[in-house]
Motif scaffolding. Structure first.
Motif, PDB file in Angstrom:
ATOM      1  N   GLY A 136       0.827  -1.193   0.000  1.00  0.00           N
ATOM      2  CA  GLY A 136       0.000   0.000   0.000  1.00  0.00           C
ATOM      3  C   GLY A 136       0.864   1.247   0.000  1.00  0.00           C
ATOM      4  O   GLY A 136       2.089   1.183   0.165  1.00  0.00           O
ATOM      5  N   THR A 137       0.228   2.395  -0.173  1.00  0.00           N
ATOM      6  CA  THR A 137       0.955   3.661  -0.132  1.00  0.00           C
ATOM      7  C   THR A 137       0.383   4.541   0.975  1.00  0.00           C
ATOM      8  O   THR A 137      -0.777   4.384   1.373  1.00  0.00           O
ATOM      9  N   SER A 138       1.187   5.473   1.440  1.00  0.00           N
ATOM     10  CA  SER A 138       0.728   6.389   2.482  1.00  0.00           C
ATOM     11  C   SER A 138      -0.447   7.226   1.998  1.00  0.00           C
ATOM     12  O   SER A 138      -1.377   7.505   2.769  1.00  0.00           O
ATOM     13  N   GLU A 139      -0.430   7.599   0.722  1.00  0.00           N
ATOM     14  CA  GLU A 139      -1.546   8.377   0.183  1.00  0.00           C
ATOM     15  C   GLU A 139      -2.839   7.583   0.244  1.00  0.00           C
ATOM     16  O   GLU A 139      -3.903   8.111   0.609  1.00  0.00           O
ATOM     17  N   GLU A 140      -2.776   6.295  -0.099  1.00  0.00           N
ATOM     18  CA  GLU A 140      -3.970   5.459  -0.061  1.00  0.00           C
ATOM     19  C   GLU A 140      -4.507   5.320   1.362  1.00  0.00           C
ATOM     20  O   GLU A 140      -5.719   5.430   1.602  1.00  0.00           O
ATOM     21  N   LEU A 141      -3.599   5.101   2.302  1.00  0.00           N
ATOM     22  CA  LEU A 141      -4.041   4.896   3.690  1.00  0.00           C
ATOM     23  C   LEU A 141      -4.568   6.184   4.304  1.00  0.00           C
ATOM     24  O   LEU A 141      -5.518   6.160   5.098  1.00  0.00           O
ATOM     25  N   ALA A 142      -3.993   7.315   3.935  1.00  0.00           N
ATOM     26  CA  ALA A 142      -4.516   8.593   4.411  1.00  0.00           C
ATOM     27  C   ALA A 142      -5.916   8.836   3.841  1.00  0.00           C
ATOM     28  O   ALA A 142      -6.831   9.280   4.552  1.00  0.00           O
ATOM     29  N   ARG A 143      -6.075   8.548   2.563  1.00  0.00           N
ATOM     30  CA  ARG A 143      -7.393   8.720   1.937  1.00  0.00           C
ATOM     31  C   ARG A 143      -8.420   7.799   2.582  1.00  0.00           C
ATOM     32  O   ARG A 143      -9.573   8.187   2.825  1.00  0.00           O
ATOM     33  N   LEU A 144      -7.996   6.587   2.886  1.00  0.00           N
ATOM     34  CA  LEU A 144      -8.893   5.624   3.516  1.00  0.00           C
ATOM     35  C   LEU A 144      -9.251   6.056   4.942  1.00  0.00           C
ATOM     36  O   LEU A 144     -10.415   5.995   5.348  1.00  0.00           O
TER      37      LEU A 144
END
Length: 336
Positions: A136-144
């Protein structure tokens, strides 16, 4: 009792005609109203409870979900097909408050225990599918994290009952299989604490990568079959556990991913130490659930030995006392 090795292979499951019989023409007519001439019907993998198909037409696609008297992949487990009505009710509630994030019910056929929904996976893949191939990426987890926070805030005042058996009964049912099954006394105490806290609010209940999409810069959730009332930390811990599990063999990514998720979720209200301990303890219980459950095996690209090592490391951590997301990460990443 059906064991993992006895799960029904996907290619032996009934097709829609066999499954729906005389109800199929009306259901396909409803699909046609939304997508035009039907070109293909494809069974979707991943779920154990319901039959799920993608119906493709000249103007797009819809999802057809059908519930029967047994779990689709585990026929020894019986269920009430009318419970599909609970998921419909949940979709109506969540769809009214966060319409861009949830499927919309286009048609409901109660006698056939079937519903037709919008297809909210634009790339036809779940986030789990992507995590099977890459980190995963930090951007994805922040968005989630931001999206989950939004959903929890949007539904915090909802009083509509969702579960036919009772929302609080379903909370205990969920605790029994996802937290209490390992028998660890710390997890029993956390179940009691979460049950006693007020207010009990709507939670998604199965916030796993297989039930969400992050494609096209959006966040979409599906499979609301486990919605009930509990504490929001249950959803956060449940999701945290799956992020940890999907990076067992790539632990170098975890510090940034966990920070992105938790910082985004708690952006406007820094959590107390006890809240973080509850999140981490729920996550530990869900890790046991996913690693121990031979009835419903969880798809992970790691070895049986590595699973055992992680499980032992997390158990030792729980034995020592209160845990945090950081200490849980260390236990997973450093499991010998």
């Amino acid at each position: 009792m059906t064991r993992a090795s006895e799960q029904i292979p996907v290619d032996t499951l009934p097709d829609p005609e066999r499954l729906l019989g005389d109800a199929l023409p009306d259901i396909l007519a409803d699909c046609h109203d939304w997508i035009g001439r039907i070109d293909a019907i494809t069974r979707l993998e991943g779920g154990n409870v319901s039959h799920v198909f993608r119906v493709e037409g000249t103007r797009g696609s819809v999802v057809l979900k059908v519930r029967s008297a047994t779990f689709v992949r585990i026929p020894s487990m019986r269920t009430d097909p009318a419970l599909i009505g609970d998921e419909r009710r949940a979709l109506e509630v969540y769809g009214a408050l966060a319409p861009s994030m949830f499927p919309r019910v286009l048609a409901f056929h109660p006698q056939a225990h079937a519903m037709i929904m919008t297809d909210v996976f634009p790339d036809r893949r779940s986030y789990e599918d992507h995590l099977q191939e890459r980190a995963g990426t930090s951007e994805e987890l922040a968005r989630l994290g931001t999206a989950v926070r939004y959903v929890h805030e949007a539904t915090k005042d909802v009083q509509v009952p969702i579960r036919s058996q009772g929302d609080l009964w379903f909370r205990e049912h969920t605790f029994n299989y996802s937290l209490r099954a390992s028998g660890h006394p710390v997890l029993e105490r956390v179940c009691q604490e979460l049950s006693a806290e007020e207010p009990q609010r709507l939670v998604l209940g199965d916030l796993a990568p297989k039930n969400l999409s992050l494609a096209d810069g959006r966040v979409a959730f599906c499979d609301l079959d486990n919605v009930h009332r509990s504490r929001p930390v249950f959803d956060v811990g449940y999701l945290l556990a799956h992020i940890l599990l999907h990076h067992i063999d790539q632990p170098e990514h975890l510090p940034a991913l966990l920070s992105a998720l938790l910082d985004a979720y708690y952006a406007d209200r820094p959590p107390s130490l006890r809240t973080l301990q509850l999140v981490a303890t729920v996550a530990a219980g869900v890790i046991f659930y996913r690693l121990d459950n031979s009835m419903v095996p969880y798809r992970l690209g790691t070895s049986a030995l590595r699973r055992q090592q992680v499980r032992r490391s997390v158990a030792r951590l729980l034995d020592r006392g209160p845990i945090t997301p950081d200490s849980l990460h260390d236990a997973v990443a450093g499991a010998p």
